[in-house]
Design an enzyme around this catalytic site. Sequence first.
Site, mmCIF file in Angstrom:
data_model
loop_
_atom_site.group_PDB
_atom_site.id
_atom_site.type_symbol
_atom_site.label_atom_id
_atom_site.label_comp_id
_atom_site.label_asym_id
_atom_site.label_seq_id
_atom_site.Cartn_x
_atom_site.Cartn_y
_atom_site.Cartn_z
ATOM 1 N N GLY A 11 0.808 -1.220 0.000
ATOM 2 C CA GLY A 11 0.000 0.000 0.000
ATOM 3 C C GLY A 11 0.839 1.266 0.000
ATOM 4 O O GLY A 11 1.970 1.267 0.467
ATOM 5 N N THR A 139 5.515 1.106 6.097
ATOM 6 C CA THR A 139 4.119 0.766 6.340
ATOM 7 C C THR A 139 3.524 1.727 7.351
ATOM 8 O O THR A 139 4.149 2.033 8.369
ATOM 9 C CB THR A 139 3.914 -0.678 6.836
ATOM 10 O OG1 THR A 139 2.568 -0.812 7.300
ATOM 11 C CG2 THR A 139 4.839 -1.051 7.968
ATOM 12 N N ASP A 141 1.195 0.933 9.114
ATOM 13 C CA ASP A 141 0.734 0.082 10.221
ATOM 14 C C ASP A 141 1.751 -0.007 11.352
ATOM 15 O O ASP A 141 1.405 -0.401 12.461
ATOM 16 C CB ASP A 141 0.419 -1.322 9.707
ATOM 17 C CG ASP A 141 -0.773 -1.330 8.781
ATOM 18 O OD1 ASP A 141 -1.655 -0.467 8.941
ATOM 19 O OD2 ASP A 141 -0.831 -2.198 7.889
ATOM 20 N N MET A 185 -7.374 2.951 9.942
ATOM 21 C CA MET A 185 -6.783 1.746 9.360
ATOM 22 C C MET A 185 -6.001 0.933 10.407
ATOM 23 O O MET A 185 -5.465 1.491 11.359
ATOM 24 C CB MET A 185 -5.865 2.110 8.197
ATOM 25 C CG MET A 185 -6.619 2.422 6.904
ATOM 26 S SD MET A 185 -5.487 2.837 5.532
ATOM 27 C CE MET A 185 -6.643 2.844 4.140
ATOM 28 N N GLY A 186 -5.913 -0.354 10.165
ATOM 29 C CA GLY A 186 -5.207 -1.267 11.060
ATOM 30 C C GLY A 186 -6.024 -2.529 11.283
ATOM 31 O O GLY A 186 -6.876 -2.570 12.152
ATOM 32 N N ARG A 187 -5.744 -3.550 10.471
ATOM 33 C CA ARG A 187 -6.497 -4.804 10.576
ATOM 34 C C ARG A 187 -6.126 -5.557 11.850
ATOM 35 O O ARG A 187 -6.970 -6.083 12.553
ATOM 36 C CB ARG A 187 -6.187 -5.701 9.372
ATOM 37 C CG ARG A 187 -7.006 -5.385 8.152
ATOM 38 C CD ARG A 187 -8.264 -6.275 8.049
ATOM 39 N NE ARG A 187 -9.272 -5.544 7.303
ATOM 40 C CZ ARG A 187 -10.585 -5.598 7.541
ATOM 41 N NH1 ARG A 187 -11.071 -6.363 8.497
ATOM 42 N NH2 ARG A 187 -11.427 -4.898 6.842
ATOM 43 N N GLU A 242 -10.061 -0.458 12.334
ATOM 44 C CA GLU A 242 -10.953 -1.227 11.451
ATOM 45 C C GLU A 242 -10.999 -2.697 11.869
ATOM 46 O O GLU A 242 -11.984 -3.380 11.643
ATOM 47 C CB GLU A 242 -10.505 -1.106 9.995
ATOM 48 C CG GLU A 242 -9.095 -1.603 9.746
ATOM 49 C CD GLU A 242 -8.648 -1.474 8.279
ATOM 50 O OE1 GLU A 242 -9.490 -1.471 7.375
ATOM 51 O OE2 GLU A 242 -7.415 -1.365 8.061
ATOM 52 N N GLN A 297 -5.409 8.847 5.037
ATOM 53 C CA GLN A 297 -4.489 8.680 6.170
ATOM 54 C C GLN A 297 -3.166 8.072 5.721
ATOM 55 O O GLN A 297 -2.155 8.231 6.388
ATOM 56 C CB GLN A 297 -5.132 7.837 7.285
ATOM 57 C CG GLN A 297 -5.471 6.432 6.892
ATOM 58 C CD GLN A 297 -6.489 5.783 7.829
ATOM 59 O OE1 GLN A 297 -6.233 5.584 9.005
ATOM 60 N NE2 GLN A 297 -7.655 5.435 7.305
ATOM 61 N N ARG A 298 -3.157 7.401 4.589
ATOM 62 C CA ARG A 298 -1.899 6.818 4.127
ATOM 63 C C ARG A 298 -1.255 7.623 2.995
ATOM 64 O O ARG A 298 -0.105 7.359 2.639
ATOM 65 C CB ARG A 298 -2.101 5.364 3.680
ATOM 66 C CG ARG A 298 -2.837 5.203 2.372
ATOM 67 C CD ARG A 298 -3.054 3.729 2.036
ATOM 68 N NE ARG A 298 -3.678 3.590 0.733
ATOM 69 C CZ ARG A 298 -4.240 2.490 0.268
ATOM 70 N NH1 ARG A 298 -4.269 1.400 1.018
ATOM 71 N NH2 ARG A 298 -4.766 2.456 -0.929
#
Lengths: 403, 403
Positions: A11, A139, A141, A185-187, A242, A297-298
């Site tokens: 991403g 990332t 993340d 975001m953040g699985r 998320e 956000q990314r």
Amino acid sequence: MKNLVIGQSGGPTAVINASLYGAIKAFNEYGTGGHVLGMINGIEGFLSDEVIDLTETLSDEDLELLKLTPAAYLGSCRYKLPEDLTSEVYPAIFDNFKKMDIGYFLYIGGNDSMDTVDKLSRYAKNTESPVRFIGIPKTIDNDLVLTDHTPGFGSAARYVAATVREIVLDASVYQQKSVTIVEIMGRHAGWLTAASRLARKFEGDNPFLIYLPEAPFELEAFYHDLEEAFQKSPNVVVCVSEGIADAGGTFICEYSDAAKLDSFGHKMLTGCGEILESFVRDKFGVKVRSIELNVNQRCSGMLASLTDIEEASMAGSEGVKAALSGETGKMIAFARESSSPYRISCRTQDVGLICNQEKKFPAQWITEDGHDISDGFLAYALPLIQGEPKRIMEDGLPKYLYR
Amino acid sequence: MKNLVIGQSGGPTAVINASLYGAIKAFNEYGTGGHVLGMINGIEGFLSDEVIDLTETLSDEDLELLKLTPAAYLGSCRYKLPEDLTSEVYPAIFDNFKKMDIGYFLYIGGNDSMDTVDKLSRYAKNTESPVRFIGIPKTIDNDLVLTDHTPGFGSAARYVAATVREIVLDASVYQQKSVTIVEIMGRHAGWLTAASRLARKFEGDNPFLIYLPEAPFELEAFYHDLEEAFQKSPNVVVCVSEGIADAGGTFICEYSDAAKLDSFGHKMLTGCGEILESFVRDKFGVKVRSIELNVNQRCSGMLASLTDIEEASMAGSEGVKAALSGETGKMIAFARESSSPYRISCRTQDVGLICNQEKKFPAQWITEDGHDISDGFLAYALPLIQGEPKRIMEDGLPKYLYR
């Protein structure tokens, strides 16, 4: 005189191009005449010979634009190399290396990209290829192990913090009771959602409630937390990853999959924010709004942190130096020397120890009640969101580099 | 020595506080010793005596922060005064004016707020009250008549343009065909969605398709437009106003109301972007994402335009001057003297001619095919998004003023 080939994968982030910038600058300086070739759409494009000569095509002015341009200038891919190193993909890639006179391979990405670096460096070892493989972390993340943090996180965290601070102001203008749910975001890892804690300006300021995937999310506890929050203010802002899931491991975003169809019977995908919005509206009968921060956000160059941009550039540059000095199968990592004053150093780590691992948000920074982030996180995160680059503007808008 | 009372009403914008700033500064300068009182939550709060003395409480430093703080410092309301001027609400308000020694009433807002100014000034005329009533325009929708544009629009337009430009970069990193649908505020007027046209950097750049409420939206035509767009690029970005409707007048966001329930049977609200996302996924089988820009388009201080901030401040200041010079029942309006170089002047317009009207996006700026914005709009909009204020930062984040 060997060339360097570099790619971007996974991403987008606000600073993946700053790493590309750092690598190009460093190789132009230290690469003894070799060129930097860019893979178009990562290793997938490289397999179809899609490369451009960045040394030839990018002017100094282009490079300065590149440094500030979000997303992925070279394009990206989500291509996973076969586990089986005897696959015919590998000789195809290494034939290309020979054809293009490649001595060094840099790959900017997250977990999956480090897996690519790992496999290629192992194949090189098996076949005694002299090509050197270095991973550049990237990332939003922040979930790569063996590094203090990852380029891309600081800018995304700054976006989340600044944006949630403004959402809090917006949510507070009316007297009527309201709940605003911000989905971030953040699985699997809650680092980025935790950054919403930075939006809180004073004790008792919103966001009152913050939920990460690292702590189980239960609806009844959530309702209870909301009731408590309403004691403090009529306007409650809630930030959720998320990927929040209940104690049984079911994602909250799966709570509606069965029934959510549009009028033509199409199944519609829904985030947990939207699900919680309808639950809260039904339970409390108050005004509820859910906000998905989504891709900005990314990829927000306008809110990128200067610290993050500079560190991303340094990671690219250090990657070149590591490759030139003979290292391979490594990722550039950050070690924090000090938080105040903030100081980091670069080192290399075995990429094989990094790929397919995931760094969770530390339990000790989640408050005991499970719905807030403790102050310990502030000292960690604040240095990463500092500083604004001198932006290059045109007609009132950011000027970016297009391929 | 009379005091001035000022309120904010309707939805937040990035610059409604800049108008408040301008009014306070001007009244402190010209108000011959009177104080500026702020209504908390607009006329609704004023009815319950909720006011604060802004002259007393705000330091010079506070005022500079206020100028850059988005949303509504005084809080807002959506309270409509009764049509019947014999309602007991009016004497209650005017009794408060007497009690607080009010000589001037400024109200910062959109259509409904101008309706409030209109009614109060008519009641004052009927009862021979000496209080003077001036409206200060404010709306991201840019839909007030008799003014070239409204404070708040320029900053929201800049947010939309910059954000869509970054979304376009993000959407273009993969080779796979994709559609990204961006839903932008605007129920009835497409001004803000049209600003996405400013994101396009070069001929043939995304967003390829832009749909406003002022042109009918038909699914079949949309599919056709998408097919054409795919000829140009695998990644298509589409911008739509939340209020797009078909030729029969049905909002696209109503297309799914019947069936969209979560698993507990709760009805879920959906925007047109999400509806179109599922339609396109079903029709084309490609990757589709919908992005709702949501409240940040109206409350982003970080992307506010300096031109907009200065004009909002000027509107507040001119409102004070108009009231002091004896005008009443008026709104401050902008007249454009020239687009290049950009130059406007202020004048007053009868508020009764403005409230309950709506300025649509001009048909001549929508291309004939109905899915794009013509260049004529650029000359109009570009001056409004220019310039960045010198922001006041703290710990890497914008420092704002809290009440």
